[in-house]
Write a protein that holds these residues in place. Structure first.
Motif, PDB file in Angstrom:
ATOM      1  N   UNK A  81       0.823  -1.192   0.000  1.00  0.00           N
ATOM      2  CA  UNK A  81       0.000   0.000   0.000  1.00  0.00           C
ATOM      3  C   UNK A  81       0.860   1.245   0.000  1.00  0.00           C
ATOM      4  N   UNK A  82       0.211   2.395   0.041  1.00  0.00           N
ATOM      5  CA  UNK A  82       0.907   3.677  -0.053  1.00  0.00           C
ATOM      6  C   UNK A  82       0.454   4.590   1.074  1.00  0.00           C
ATOM      7  N   UNK A  83       1.343   5.534   1.426  1.00  0.00           N
ATOM      8  CA  UNK A  83       1.004   6.487   2.470  1.00  0.00           C
ATOM      9  C   UNK A  83       1.677   7.820   2.197  1.00  0.00           C
ATOM     10  N   UNK A  84       1.186   8.840   2.875  1.00  0.00           N
ATOM     11  CA  UNK A  84       1.810  10.154   2.872  1.00  0.00           C
ATOM     12  C   UNK A  84       2.100  10.542   4.313  1.00  0.00           C
ATOM     13  N   UNK A  85       3.226  11.202   4.526  1.00  0.00           N
ATOM     14  CA  UNK A  85       3.562  11.779   5.824  1.00  0.00           C
ATOM     15  C   UNK A  85       3.705  13.281   5.666  1.00  0.00           C
ATOM     16  N   UNK A  86       3.079  14.030   6.563  1.00  0.00           N
ATOM     17  CA  UNK A  86       3.239  15.479   6.591  1.00  0.00           C
ATOM     18  C   UNK A  86       3.093  15.948   8.032  1.00  0.00           C
ATOM     19  N   UNK A  87       2.828  17.217   8.229  1.00  0.00           N
ATOM     20  CA  UNK A  87       2.743  17.764   9.586  1.00  0.00           C
ATOM     21  C   UNK A  87       1.626  17.117  10.399  1.00  0.00           C
ATOM     22  N   UNK A  88       0.653  16.515   9.715  1.00  0.00           N
ATOM     23  CA  UNK A  88      -0.463  15.867  10.412  1.00  0.00           C
ATOM     24  C   UNK A  88      -0.176  14.418  10.771  1.00  0.00           C
ATOM     25  N   UNK A  89       0.994  13.896  10.362  1.00  0.00           N
ATOM     26  CA  UNK A  89       1.333  12.507  10.634  1.00  0.00           C
ATOM     27  C   UNK A  89       1.285  11.659   9.370  1.00  0.00           C
ATOM     28  N   UNK A  90       1.129  10.362   9.560  1.00  0.00           N
ATOM     29  CA  UNK A  90       1.100   9.414   8.443  1.00  0.00           C
ATOM     30  C   UNK A  90      -0.314   8.916   8.217  1.00  0.00           C
ATOM     31  N   UNK A  91      -0.711   8.859   6.944  1.00  0.00           N
ATOM     32  CA  UNK A  91      -2.023   8.301   6.620  1.00  0.00           C
ATOM     33  C   UNK A  91      -1.962   7.552   5.289  1.00  0.00           C
ATOM     34  N   UNK A  92      -2.779   6.545   5.184  1.00  0.00           N
ATOM     35  CA  UNK A  92      -2.854   5.752   3.965  1.00  0.00           C
ATOM     36  C   UNK A  92      -3.483   6.568   2.849  1.00  0.00           C
ATOM     37  N   UNK A  93      -2.982   6.370   1.639  1.00  0.00           N
ATOM     38  CA  UNK A  93      -3.576   7.017   0.471  1.00  0.00           C
ATOM     39  C   UNK A  93      -3.962   5.965  -0.563  1.00  0.00           C
ATOM     40  N   UNK A  94      -4.931   6.299  -1.390  1.00  0.00           N
ATOM     41  CA  UNK A  94      -5.333   5.435  -2.501  1.00  0.00           C
ATOM     42  C   UNK A  94      -5.924   6.288  -3.600  1.00  0.00           C
ATOM     43  N   UNK A  95      -5.868   5.763  -4.789  1.00  0.00           N
ATOM     44  CA  UNK A  95      -6.462   6.464  -5.924  1.00  0.00           C
ATOM     45  C   UNK A  95      -7.980   6.516  -5.779  1.00  0.00           C
ATOM     46  N   UNK A  96      -8.576   7.454  -6.467  1.00  0.00           N
ATOM     47  CA  UNK A  96     -10.029   7.571  -6.440  1.00  0.00           C
ATOM     48  C   UNK A  96     -10.602   7.156  -7.793  1.00  0.00           C
ATOM     49  N   UNK A  97     -11.867   6.786  -7.767  1.00  0.00           N
ATOM     50  CA  UNK A  97     -12.619   6.666  -9.020  1.00  0.00           C
ATOM     51  C   UNK A  97     -12.941   8.084  -9.480  1.00  0.00           C
ATOM     52  N   UNK A  98     -12.757   8.413 -10.747  1.00  0.00           N
ATOM     53  CA  UNK A  98     -13.020   9.789 -11.193  1.00  0.00           C
ATOM     54  C   UNK A  98     -14.428  10.239 -10.839  1.00  0.00           C
ATOM     55  N   UNK A  99     -14.591  11.450 -10.336  1.00  0.00           N
ATOM     56  CA  UNK A  99     -15.919  11.941  -9.977  1.00  0.00           C
ATOM     57  C   UNK A  99     -16.787  12.142 -11.210  1.00  0.00           C
ATOM     58  N   UNK A 100     -18.079  12.199 -10.997  1.00  0.00           N
ATOM     59  CA  UNK A 100     -19.023  12.299 -12.104  1.00  0.00           C
ATOM     60  C   UNK A 100     -18.806  13.550 -12.948  1.00  0.00           C
ATOM     61  N   UNK A 101     -18.315  14.617 -12.335  1.00  0.00           N
ATOM     62  CA  UNK A 101     -18.139  15.857 -13.110  1.00  0.00           C
ATOM     63  C   UNK A 101     -16.959  15.804 -14.065  1.00  0.00           C
ATOM     64  N   UNK A 102     -16.126  14.770 -13.937  1.00  0.00           N
ATOM     65  CA  UNK A 102     -15.038  14.615 -14.897  1.00  0.00           C
ATOM     66  C   UNK A 102     -13.672  14.521 -14.250  1.00  0.00           C
ATOM     67  N   UNK A 103     -12.670  14.348 -15.096  1.00  0.00           N
ATOM     68  CA  UNK A 103     -11.296  14.119 -14.662  1.00  0.00           C
ATOM     69  C   UNK A 103     -10.616  15.412 -14.221  1.00  0.00           C
ATOM     70  N   UNK A 104      -9.789  15.299 -13.208  1.00  0.00           N
ATOM     71  CA  UNK A 104      -8.788  16.323 -12.931  1.00  0.00           C
ATOM     72  C   UNK A 104      -7.500  15.853 -13.584  1.00  0.00           C
ATOM     73  N   UNK A 105      -7.033  16.617 -14.539  1.00  0.00           N
ATOM     74  CA  UNK A 105      -5.874  16.239 -15.347  1.00  0.00           C
ATOM     75  C   UNK A 105      -4.690  17.114 -14.957  1.00  0.00           C
TER      76      UNK A 105
END
Length: 265
Positions: free
Chosen positions: A138-162
């Motif tokens: 799996x994947x995670x990000x660490x920043x000032x808030x600590x460590x948290x798991x990250x995952x990709x999203x399904x594109x929202x209905x309004x369309x892609x962020x490119x």
């Protein structure tokens, strides 16, 4: 030894190496540094070279049996023999962003096995963010808030962020690639952060329609794959590593498809 460590343990051993390199990068960032041109006309600074030495020393202590392909070493003609497993290192991806002092540059360490990025660490020292991931872990990000798991999203209905490259844009080629796709917005970002933003579910697609080298994207690719995404050539085939000359074809980085399961690697 690295071969005895699970990938999750190997990531933890890599984090201090990346942070040490990031400290060197930031120490140069705080000065009136000079910029030189390499043979391929790309810029290089003292930060690239000093950070690479920190990483090479750390990897030699951690896993002396694994060869390292590192950007500045390759530029100087030092290319090791590689086998099934090797490190790919870009000590300062986004040198142009570093020179512009916009903070969007990264330290990148990736482990490649059998042509695929198995593990990656991407540190953005000026932004205080570190992304990491490994196949099956799996994947995670660490920043000032600590460590948290990250995952990709399904594109929202309004369309892609490119995402588009901040320093290497080709508007006509991008328009052609996006033709027929539902796009909600275009955003710019520097360096391998683009791959990590998709991994974190903050964007959906990054077409790279220009020249890159394997060390530019391997760590971000590993993070993205661990978060469920993928990187393909424009023919749709998975992007592979250990290519002749370490140069990539044009490619696209993708998050989750509608209805697709989360990929473990």
């Amino acid at each position: 030894m690295s071969n005895a460590l699970p990938l999750s343990g190997l990531i933890e051993r890599l984090l201090p190496i990346a942070h040490d390199a990031g400290d060197v990068v930031m120490s140069v960032y705080a000065t009136d540094f000079s910029v030189r041109g390499k043979d391929d006309a790309s810029p290089v600074t003292e930060a690239d070279e000093r950070a690479e030495q920190v990483i090479l020393g750390g990897l030699a202590a951690l896993a002396p049996e694994i060869p390292v392909v590192a950007e500045e070493a390759v530029a100087a003609g030092r290319v090791p023999e590689i086998g099934r497993r090797f490190w790919l290192v870009d000590p300062l991806d986004g040198t142009k962003e570093f020179i512009r002092r916009n903070g969007e540059f990264t330290v990148n360490i990736a482990l490649v096995e059998d042509g695929r990025p198995l593990l990656g660490v991407v540190l953005a020292p000026a932004l205080g963010k570190l992304y990491a991931g490994a196949a099956g872990v799996g994947a995670f990000v660490e920043d000032a808030s600590g460590r948290r798991t990250i995952r990709c999203r399904v594109p929202p209905a309004e369309g892609l962020t490119v995402l588009a490259s901040r320093s290497h844009g080709d508007a006509a080629a991008l328009d052609a690639f996006l033709a027929g796709r539902k796009v909600a917005r275009l955003a710019s970002a520097g360096s391998s952060l683009k791959l990590c933003l998709i991994a974190a579910g903050e964007a959906d697609l990054y077409p790279r329609l220009g020249r890159t080298m394997e060390w530019d994207i391997a760590a971000g690719h590993a993070v993205l794959a661990a978060a469920g995404g993928r990187v393909t050539g424009l023919d749709g085939r998975p992007l592979v590593y250990a290519k002749q000359g370490f140069e990539n074809p044009h490619f696209a980085a993708w998050g989750l498809e509608e209805g697709a399961p989360l990929r473990a690697a």
